[in-house]
Design an enzyme around this catalytic site. Structure first.
Site, PDB file in Angstrom:
ATOM      1  N   ASP A  20       0.918  -1.230  -0.085  1.00 30.50           N
ATOM      2  CA  ASP A  20      -0.018  -0.116   0.150  1.00 30.50           C
ATOM      3  C   ASP A  20       1.063   1.249  -0.020  1.00 30.50           C
ATOM      4  OD1 ASP A  20      -2.166   1.676   0.583  1.00 30.50           O
ATOM      5  OD2 ASP A  20      -1.443   1.833   2.748  1.00 30.50           O
ATOM      6  N   ASP A  22      -0.194   5.182   0.796  1.00 28.47           N
ATOM      7  CA  ASP A  22      -0.518   6.086   1.769  1.00 28.47           C
ATOM      8  C   ASP A  22      -0.239   5.586   3.094  1.00 28.47           C
ATOM      9  OD1 ASP A  22      -0.786   7.832  -0.360  1.00 28.47           O
ATOM     10  OD2 ASP A  22      -3.132   7.490  -0.450  1.00 28.47           O
TER      11      ASP A  22
END
Length: 226
Positions: A20, A22
């Site tokens: 991922d 963010d």
């Protein structure tokens, strides 16, 4: 659910590792930074919190947040120039180690491709290993929506991308690493999920992840055991 020992072993012998972006690879939430830059930070931060906690569908949250921000192409470019995303401590070394071991590294993000590509270039990750949402603009540069056909634009999208990668490349062992509910959901089809709390701790993810780390150093040390 896999045990911590099983998850560690799967990580050590992964064919591919998907991150991922963010609050995992970078310290901030890209969409929140964009909202702040466009002067609508508070309204969007609350919606992000709900989306990451899993209380509203990702597609709904994305659409609603973007309709509040309505960023222009110029604003997005200026954000990247004036406030470039800050890499999380240890991520550069971890990605280098994975690359040295011929492990394929992918970035799978519910954020925006224009920002995620900037991150990928800092980590020597090829752009075709980036899966993220595409903003759309009118010819005059004003916001025109987002590409809803991207798998990352829908709930369960990260799992769809991992399924696609396994099919395309024949990966047997794919590990997903992230901080949010959408990352946790991607296992399966990911072989293992590692929760990351180095930037923000989401209680639901911490409780459900079989292995939860707060620093990328823990993952680097795991690779050095071999």
């Amino acid at each position: 659910m896999a045990t911590v020992a099983e998850t560690r072993a799967l990580f050590r012998r992964a064919d591919a590792v998907c991150f991922d972006v963010d609050s995992t690879v970078i310290r901030e939430e890209g969409i929140d930074e964009l909202a702040k830059f466009c002067g609508v930070g508070d309204a969007v931060t609350e919606m992000t919190r709900k989306a990451m906690g899993g209380s509203v569908s990702f597609t709904t949250a994305l659409s609603e947040r973007l309709s509040i921000i309505k960023c222009s192409r110029e604003q997005v470019n200026k954000l990247i120039t004036d406030h470039p995303p800050q890499l999380t401590a240890g991520i550069k070394e971890l990605v280098e180690k994975l690359h040295q071991r011929n492990v394929k590294v992918f970035l799978i993000s519910g954020g925006f491709r224009c920002i995620v590509e900037h991150v990928a270039s800092q980590l020597d990750i090829p752009f075709h290993h980036v899966y993220a949402n595409r903003l759309k603009f009118y010819f005059n540069g004003e916001y025109a929506g987002f590409d809803e056909s991207q798998p990352t634009a829908e709930s369960g999208g990260k799992g769809k991308v991992i399924g696609l990668l396994k099919e395309r490349y024949g990966f047997k062992n794919v590990v997903m690493i992230g901080d949010g509910a959408t990352d946790l959901e991607a296992c399966p089809p990911a072989s293992a999920f590692i929760g990351f709390g180095g930037n923000v701790v989401r209680q639901q993810v911490k409780e459900k992840a079989s292995w939860y780390v707060t620093s990328f150093d823990e993952l680097i040390q795991e690779l050095e055991k071999i």
